[in-house]
Design an enzyme around this catalytic site. Structure first.
Site, PDB file in Angstrom:
ATOM      1  N   ASP A   2     -12.939   0.614 -19.613  1.00 49.80           N
ATOM      2  CA  ASP A   2     -11.398   0.016 -19.742  1.00 49.80           C
ATOM      3  C   ASP A   2     -11.103  -1.345 -19.321  1.00 49.80           C
ATOM      4  OD1 ASP A   2     -10.738   2.917 -19.875  1.00 49.80           O
ATOM      5  OD2 ASP A   2     -11.171   3.261 -17.793  1.00 49.80           O
TER       6      ASP A   2
ATOM      7  N   CYS B 275     -17.728  -3.624  16.956  1.00 51.11           N
ATOM      8  CA  CYS B 275     -18.785  -3.906  15.874  1.00 51.11           C
ATOM      9  C   CYS B 275     -19.018  -5.347  15.854  1.00 51.11           C
ATOM     10  CB  CYS B 275     -17.812  -3.599  14.556  1.00 51.11           C
ATOM     11  SG  CYS B 275     -17.336  -2.125  14.344  1.00 51.11           S
TER      12      CYS B 275
ATOM     13  N   ASP C 152     -10.101   2.946 -14.949  1.00 49.57           N
ATOM     14  CA  ASP C 152     -11.116   2.469 -13.724  1.00 49.57           C
ATOM     15  C   ASP C 152     -12.481   2.229 -14.209  1.00 49.57           C
ATOM     16  OD1 ASP C 152     -11.884   5.009 -14.680  1.00 49.57           O
ATOM     17  OD2 ASP C 152     -12.853   5.508 -12.797  1.00 49.57           O
TER      18      ASP C 152
ATOM     19  N   CYS D  68     -13.841  -3.278  14.203  1.00 49.42           N
ATOM     20  CA  CYS D  68     -13.356  -3.638  15.655  1.00 49.42           C
ATOM     21  C   CYS D  68     -14.262  -4.531  16.370  1.00 49.42           C
ATOM     22  CB  CYS D  68     -13.084  -2.383  16.474  1.00 49.42           C
ATOM     23  SG  CYS D  68     -14.679  -1.719  16.755  1.00 49.42           S
TER      24      CYS D  68
ATOM     25  N   ASP E 265      -6.328   6.189 -18.628  1.00 48.17           N
ATOM     26  CA  ASP E 265      -7.681   6.648 -18.742  1.00 48.17           C
ATOM     27  C   ASP E 265      -7.841   7.853 -18.193  1.00 48.17           C
ATOM     28  OD1 ASP E 265     -10.435   6.519 -19.104  1.00 48.17           O
ATOM     29  OD2 ASP E 265     -10.673   6.131 -17.101  1.00 48.17           O
TER      30      ASP E 265
END
Lengths: 758, 63
Positions: free
Chosen positions: A634, A25, A630, A22, A426
């Site tokens: 893979d 920050c 993931d 935001c 997976d």
């Protein structure tokens, strides 16, 4: 350091800070970093979540990373060499679009007065002006299409840009010839090619922006991976080096919780390492001096020193990358729908133009008139609406998926998604959560449980975390005080001395060792004798809590299934899709998972290339496969599959080789993606039908010689607008259905596991 | 006919100025951070109530 030299006195460095959310920050970061010594400029980019810092290079670099950390932001140096190419395409497309918009607007205004009946002289003047605007504009903005068409022709193939380029060039040529050579005003179509370029550039730019947005979002997830490592220097102290600066022989310092940056051998220390993202093993591996660590695995329990054995280019990660590269170079995933259409579309159109030229020349013996007719045919059939039909729909659908937390990296993936008949999952981290969970919490006595929790609090080991999580789930429990004396012995467990009693929580073989004071002295030498392969061959892994060697409680862990896994698999099956499961994990773990999900076809302990081979076998037997995984292991299979998807928690390579990435921690995203892809497919087909129907209607007009410049311009705009409207319709109509579909889903966002870098 | 001699160059020039302005904005990276600009506009710099200076970082130098 990975900084860029700006001029003699200044250097610039870009940090990626994913947690910028935001205006607060921005304000905080810019003020604090701006106040550091030597910093000449600091700029936060909220869109790309990056902080650019410029400093005076004659002095020491500012401690930006440290400063960001003190503000509570995890940062890493942003090194993204792949991004520069893509970054140049979009600004060019936008500039080209602006030029085309300017040119088509002005030529349109001039043309309107020509059509509404100006005098011959005025008409000629306006045509000359139009030519002066159109020629440079097309030369600049049309390059996108000319380049693509030329590339395609050189490879002796054809794509949509070939008929587009031929149409644009011939139309401009004829119009210039009529204006400057014949000084006539009857067959001058300057607005048509410019408008064509303008409309098509809209589609092209949207397509690129969509991909850019998705890839920015995907690289925003890269916070999980290290961009470098701490190297211990020959003298003393450590320094941070980026990945590309690490060479074999460097001594890496890997703290507990950090990811391993490059392949290395353990030099001193021993620890547990989580390889779930690299090899798919769900149980952490115990490593000692001399053991190999693969890049991308995560150090869990104790600090390690390791000697790098490969630089980034040669590490396991890069081997995966080269397999992926090889896959991408050697096979095509099928042509895009629009290019498929253009394969027969272009010959038909060009044949029609040639035939009408021959017919008119034969009938009238007027060469110029026949050429004019032939070119009118090309203009009216120029696939303007066809060029918009696909990208418009894909952009709308990609936005809808984006809102649902699914990133589409390539519009073509949506086209392929509707063709699939097999889904390959997976196991670790995809069907399961990738984190072990305590399965027998109910059976453990509260006193023993509390003791275990007190000990587990000092540890980052997944089993300790699982004990804490299970404890938190018990209602009304208060955390016991953190004991000061609990120590963690990597590879074995936790030990705590309370009032002369030795409590141990960890591997059964170690925990039940008989207790005597003298043994404590040479504890570590004893451990080396214990085999680290005690892990039972069952799916469940076990830890025990002992007091002076006597077991007081048993803890059973399992990498449990995601809550929504069963329902997702069942829904996929209900859609007639075959489900397979491939894993690098042990056979027993895979079997129990597959049994629970009623998956018949599963394979365990597969290496990355075996996964690829499996996917290839499916492809050869005529199946279109969707791969969901993931891990780093893979990634090659993700690249090889017809279409692929990865969770946001996946390894970086996994995310990069997948076509779609879902950022919400929910497997239902697979269903959503398939559903929306079907909606997109229907809409694309409608659009292609509209575009082709329009061409079919307009073709006789053109062949008959009734197409004036006014008719051509109107027809072209009308068809483009209809196609765009049809695509945008998905937005309005889709909102209603998507809300009802999404409301049932758990919208939790993946919480990143962040190591302490910097 | 005579009006055209003025009007057409004038209108084309206006259009070209607009195009040039857009190109300039693009080159100066005005479009690189559209989200950030929306938030920056709300930032009042150091325009805070004197009595309740909120230290946003926890250290002494709040602004």
């Amino acid at each position: 350091m990975a900084s860029k030299v700006l001029d003699k006195h200044h250097r610039e460095i870009v940090f990626s800070v994913p947690d910028i959310k935001c205006g607060g920050c921005i304000n905080r970061i810019e003020k604090r970093i701006g106040a550091l010594d030597n910093v000449t400029k600091v700029r936060v980019n909220l869109t790309s979540k990056q902080v650019t810092v410029k400093w005076n290079s004659q002095q020491d670099p500012p401690a930006v990373s440290h400063c960001l950390r003190s503000l509570g932001y995890i940062s890493q140096i942003s090194v993204d060499p792949l991004d520069t190419d893509r970054d140049q395409v979009i600004p060019y497309l936008i500039r080209a679009l602006a030029v085309a918009a300017f040119a088509s607007g002005n030529i349109m205004l001039l043309s309107v007065s020509v059509w509404s009946g100006a005098e011959q002289q005025t008409k000629h003047l306006f045509h000359v002006l139009s030519a002066l605007i159109a020629l440079p504009a097309v030369a600049y903005s049309g390059q996108v299409f000319f380049h693509s068409a030329w590339r395609s022709l050189r490879h002796r193939s054809t794509n949509m840009d070939v008929p587009i380029s031929i149409g644009i060039l011939l139309t401009l040529g004829l119009s210039c010839y009529d204006t400057f050579v014949r000084q006539s005003t009857d067959a001058v179509y300057f607005e048509a090619p410019v408008m064509l370029v303008f409309f098509l550039l809209i589609g092209r730019t949207l397509d690129h922006l969509m991909r850019k947005k998705a890839s920015t979002a995907v690289s925003g997830l890269a916070k999980l991976q290290p961009s470098g490592a701490w190297i211990s220097r020959v003298g003393n102290g450590v320094e941070y080096r980026t990945l590309s600066e690490i060479v074999p022989g460097d001594k890496l310092k890997i703290a507990a919780g950090e990811y391993v940056a490059v392949d290395c051998l353990v030099d001193s220390g021993s620890s547990d390492v989580d390889c779930s993202l690299v090899t798919g093993e769900s149980v952490p591996r115990n490593v000692h001096v001399g053991d190999k660590l693969l890049a991308g695995s995560r150090n869990l329990t104790a600090g390690l020193y390791a000697i790098a054995t490969a630089d980034v280019k040669d590490s396991y990660l890069s081997q995966m990358m080269s397999i992926i590269q090889n896959i991408e170079n050697t096979r095509s995933k099928g042509r895009r729908l629009a290019d498929k259409v253009s394969v027969w579309y272009a010959p038909v159109v060009h044949l029609a133009a040639v035939l009408s030229f021959i017919a008119w020349y034969y009938l009238t013996d007027d060469l110029h008139h026949s050429v004019t007719i032939a070119i009118a045919v090309l203009i009216i059939t120029c696939p303007c609406a066809l060029g918009l039909a696909v990208p418009m729909v894909q952009v709308v659908i990609a936005r809808r998926l984006f809102e649902a937390g699914i990133l589409v990296k390539d519009g073509a993936a949506l086209e392929r998604l509707v063709q699939i008949d097999t889904v390959v999952f997976d196991k670790t981290g995809t069907l399961t959560t990738g984190k072990p969970q305590l399965v027998n919490a109910e059976a453990i006595e509260p006193v023993a449980f509390e003791m275990a929790v007190a000990m587990a609090r000092v540890s980052q080991h997944p089993y300790s975390q699982a004990i804490l999580t299970a404890f938190q789930d018990r209602a009304g429990t208060v955390f016991p005080e953190e004991p000061e004396t609990a120590i963690e012995l990597a590879g074995y467990g936790l030990q705590l001395m309370v009032a002369g009693c030795r409590y141990r929580l960890g591997r059964p073989v170690w925990a039940v060792e008989p207790f005597s004071e003298s043994l404590q002295q040479n504890e570590s030498s004893n451990h080396a004798n214990i085999s680290s392969t005690v892990e039972a061959q069952t799916a469940l892994s076990e830890s025990v809590l002992t007091c002076n060697g006597e077991v007081i409680a048993e803890f059973l862990f399992e990498d449990s299934l995601r809550d929504e896994a069963v329902s997702t698999i069942n829904s996929l099956r209900a859609q007639g899709l075959h489900i397979h499961c491939l894993s690098g994990d042990s056979a027993s773990a895979v079997k129990s998972c597959a049994t629970e999900l009623a998956i018949d076809q599963f394979n365990a302990e597969l290496l990355p290339d075996e996964k690829v081979a499996y996917v290839d076998t499916l492809a050869r037997s005529g199946h279109k496969t969707m791969m969901i995984g993931d891990g780093l292991n893979d990634a090659p299979a993700l690249a090889a599959a017809h279409v692929s998807m990865a969770p946001g928690s996946a390894s970086e390579v996994g995310r990069n080789s997948a076509d779609l990435v879902f950022t919400r921690n929910n497997l239902q995203a697979v269903l959503q993606a398939i559903t929306l892809a079907h909606i997109a497919n229907r809409s694309i087909k409608q659009n292609l039908c509209i575009a082709l129907a329009y061409n079919a209607l307009a073709l006789p007009l053109a062949i008959g010689g009734w197409v004036t410049p006014l008719v051509a311009a109107l027809a072209m705009s009308a068809s483009s607008i209809v196609v765009m409207a049809n695509a945008l319709r998905l937005n309005a109509w889709g909102c209603l259905t998507s809300h009802s579909k999404l409301s049932g889903l758990n919208n939790s966002v993946v919480t990143p596991k962040v190591g302490q870098y910097a | 006919m005579r009006e055209f001699i003025f009007l057409i160059p004038v209108s084309l020039c206006l259009g070209l100025i607009g195009l040039a302005a857009f190109m300039w904005a693009l080159r100066k990276e005005q479009y690189n951070d559209l989200d950030g600009a929306a938030h920056r506009i709300l930032d009042d710099d150091d325009d805070r109530p004197i009595s309740t200076v909120i230290d946003d970082s926890g250290s002494g130098n709040g602004g």
